[in-house]
Design an enzyme around this catalytic site. Structure first.
Site, PDB file in Angstrom:
ATOM      1  N   CYS A 119       0.863  -1.178   0.000  1.00  0.00           N
ATOM      2  CA  CYS A 119       0.000   0.000   0.000  1.00  0.00           C
ATOM      3  C   CYS A 119       0.906   1.236   0.000  1.00  0.00           C
ATOM      4  O   CYS A 119       2.029   1.201   0.506  1.00  0.00           O
ATOM      5  CB  CYS A 119      -0.898   0.008   1.239  1.00  0.00           C
ATOM      6  SG  CYS A 119      -1.963   1.463   1.321  1.00  0.00           S
ATOM      7  N   ASP A 156       0.593   3.822   1.680  1.00  0.00           N
ATOM      8  CA  ASP A 156       0.664   4.347   3.047  1.00  0.00           C
ATOM      9  C   ASP A 156       2.134   4.358   3.510  1.00  0.00           C
ATOM     10  O   ASP A 156       2.840   3.362   3.348  1.00  0.00           O
ATOM     11  CB  ASP A 156      -0.165   3.400   3.925  1.00  0.00           C
ATOM     12  CG  ASP A 156      -0.384   3.928   5.331  1.00  0.00           C
ATOM     13  OD1 ASP A 156       0.618   4.319   5.960  1.00  0.00           O
ATOM     14  OD2 ASP A 156      -1.526   3.927   5.797  1.00  0.00           O
ATOM     15  N   HIS A 211      -2.330  -4.116   4.665  1.00  0.00           N
ATOM     16  CA  HIS A 211      -1.954  -3.875   6.061  1.00  0.00           C
ATOM     17  C   HIS A 211      -3.144  -3.753   6.990  1.00  0.00           C
ATOM     18  O   HIS A 211      -4.277  -3.547   6.556  1.00  0.00           O
ATOM     19  CB  HIS A 211      -1.054  -2.642   6.179  1.00  0.00           C
ATOM     20  CG  HIS A 211      -1.681  -1.364   5.723  1.00  0.00           C
ATOM     21  ND1 HIS A 211      -2.102  -0.390   6.598  1.00  0.00           N
ATOM     22  CD2 HIS A 211      -1.954  -0.891   4.488  1.00  0.00           C
ATOM     23  CE1 HIS A 211      -2.596   0.624   5.914  1.00  0.00           C
ATOM     24  NE2 HIS A 211      -2.528   0.344   4.632  1.00  0.00           N
ATOM     25  N   CYS A 246      -6.046   0.126   6.830  1.00  0.00           N
ATOM     26  CA  CYS A 246      -5.844   0.758   5.527  1.00  0.00           C
ATOM     27  C   CYS A 246      -7.020   1.676   5.197  1.00  0.00           C
ATOM     28  O   CYS A 246      -8.162   1.220   5.102  1.00  0.00           O
ATOM     29  CB  CYS A 246      -5.706  -0.319   4.458  1.00  0.00           C
ATOM     30  SG  CYS A 246      -5.361   0.375   2.837  1.00  0.00           S
TER      31      CYS A 246
END
Ligand SMILES: [Zn+2]
Length: 509
Positions: free
Chosen positions: A170, A172, A238, A249
């Site tokens: 991801c 992130d 995640h 997420c």
């Protein structure tokens, strides 16, 4: 902010009084030896402590460069009406951050309040550039091409039956260290491209697969097409074990089963595209991994020989950590293999079992890393990225919560990812009256005529689209951009080719 706390925690690993060299060179005094003994006795037997120390040093060093900016600017702000303000400010900046501040901003301090937002953005861009140079010049993660760790890992991958490892975490920032820290894989042996929710672009990935196959047939690189190996595509989604409904997420509403399902579906779509578009039994192998962003422990969904995955079953690295604490190396490996087999009895290929075993062993070191440096769970459970990275590249970014990635060719195409990043930074920075620093990057191949000029044009095009999409923020000085390009065929660092802070551009706003 977190730096001082982290610095203290570095002492937990090295011992509060033990100089690092003496600790490492095993020539420590009696008290330092006992420090070491205490520390080592806390470690899992599979943990690679020297790697942990090296990685922690690197993380603290880079993050310190960013985290010292605000305290320094506060000191400089207090000086702005002093007679010798400019030399004092420059001296302070040089001694704390290692570089001077832009003179043209400081020179205006007598006539209007110092533009702290511009100075903040400028310092973030400098800190990024400094870190980028360091990364490409000195390979602090020991993961660059043709080094022993990279060669060894590439050989291991081939032995497992894979010629290319392609990982999508991801975007992130809490997953930005997935390759070099969480999985401990030399970064040059992996194709990494992050996407919001780990939802990679299927067409782009098919193109990458075609390029890889072409290179195998044409150059025998990374191996001959006669070798029975495959392209391994991995998705890392995640979740948060400590705050599952808030810190998971964002792209999947903090629902980890949705994140896993969506990642798996994307993997299946990719495989189907390859199988339907190409003949001769063309296919790929798939792997789905979940990452707990609190502890960095992974869970691996074990695929059967047909890459079928049961989303409700996984091997937990944290459970393995606990289950193997008192075992020998050999027994630990058998224990891990047995746990993998239990999830899909007798149905998983040997190569993928070996690969999963390796990343779980690697992840045990990372679990200890978080245990020692952060008491088992990160203090920054949520977002605390330092800048947004937009475009194609950022090979040098491997630290947790340093960068929010928005990989895109055009802002229109990448706007969902970028909007998420801007929203995150409104909370992190704009709420404190600080600007959002955006580093735009386009890598290019120096072998291709005109590629650099096109990469610069891409930077400008994206910069322009950002200034239109986020007009208000830009006009208020709450979003600044730094444009960079990099020749991916060379080892050199990124080159700055423009910035919203350039004097001529800044005057326009
Ligand atoms: Zn996410």
């Amino acid at each position: 902010m977190g730096y001082q706390k982290q610095a203290l925690n570095r002492d937990r690993i090295l011992g509060p009084t033990a100089p690092r060299k003496r600790f490492l060179s095993n020539t420590s005094s009696e008290s330092q030896s006992s420090n070491r003994k205490d520390v080592v006795s806390e470690l899992h037997p599979l943990t690679n402590q020297s790697d942990n120390i090296r990685l922690l040093d690197y993380e603290l060093q880079v993050k310190r460069r960013f985290d010292e900016i605000v305290p320094l600017l506060k000191r400089i702000s207090a000086l702005q009406h002093h007679n010798d303000f400019i030399p004092q400010a420059q001296q302070l900046a040089k001694s704390v951050l290692g570089f001077e501040l832009p003179q043209y901003i400081l020179e205006k301090a007598w006539v209007r309040p110092l533009d702290m937002r511009a100075l903040f953005a400028w310092c973030v861009f400098q800190a990024h550039q400094y870190s980028s140079n360091q990364f490409f010049n000195s390979d602090p993660l020991h993961g660059s091409e043709k080094t022993q760790p990279a060669n060894d890992f590439q050989t291991f991958l081939s032995q497992c039956g894979f010629h290319l490892l392609d990982v999508t975490p991801c975007s992130d920032g809490r997953l930005a260290h997935s390759i070099a820290y969480v999985l401990r894989i030399p970064f040059s042996t992996v194709r990494r491209r992050s996407h919001a929710g780990a939802l990679f672009d299927v067409e782009n990935t098919v193109n990458r697969w075609i390029k890889t196959e072409h290179s195998r047939y044409r150059h025998g690189n990374p191996n001959s097409p006669n070798d029975d190996t495959r392209y391994l595509k991995v998705v890392v989604y995640h979740f948060s074990s400590l705050s599952p409904s808030h810190q998971g997420c964002a792209a999947h509403g903090s629902d980890d089963s949705k994140a896993a399902e969506a990642g798996y579906q994307r993997l299946l779509d990719f495989r189907e595209s390859i199988e339907k578009s190409f003949c001769c039994g063309a296919s790929v192998d798939l792997l789905l991994i979940g990452l707990d962003t609190d502890t960095d422990a992974i869970r691996v969904h074990v695929p059967d020989s047909n890459s079928h995955i049961d989303l409700k079953k996984w091997v937990s690295a944290m459970e393995i950590y606990e289950g193997t604490r008192n075992l020998t190396y050999k027994d630990s490996i058998e224990f891990i293999e047995q746990k993998i087999d239990e999830k899909s009895p007798g149905k998983t290929q040997k190569g993928i079992v070996a690969f999963i075993t390796k990343i779980i062993v690697n992840n045990i070191s990372q679990i200890d890393y978080v245990r020692q440096a952060h008491n088992g769970a990160y203090p920054d459970a949520g977002h605390s990225e330092r800048f947004i990275g937009v475009g194609i590249g950022f090979k040098e970014v491997h630290l947790r919560n340093l960068t929010y990635f928005s990989h895109l060719d055009t802002v229109e195409e990448g706007s969902p990812d970028l909007d998420v990043g801007i929203k995150i930074f409104k909370g992190l920075n704009v709420s404190r009256d600080l600007p959002i620093p955006v580093v735009i990057r386009f890598d290019y191949s120096g072998k291709v005529p005109g590629a650099k000029a096109r990469a610069i044009a891409d930077c400008k095009r994206v910069n322009n689209a950002i200034s239109i999409r986020y007009k208000e923020l830009v006009n208020d000085g709450l979003l600044h951009t730094c444009l960079t390009v990099r020749d991916r065929d060379k080892k050199g660092s990124a080159e700055i080719v423009g910035s919203s802070l350039d004097p001529a551009i800044k005057e326009e706003h």
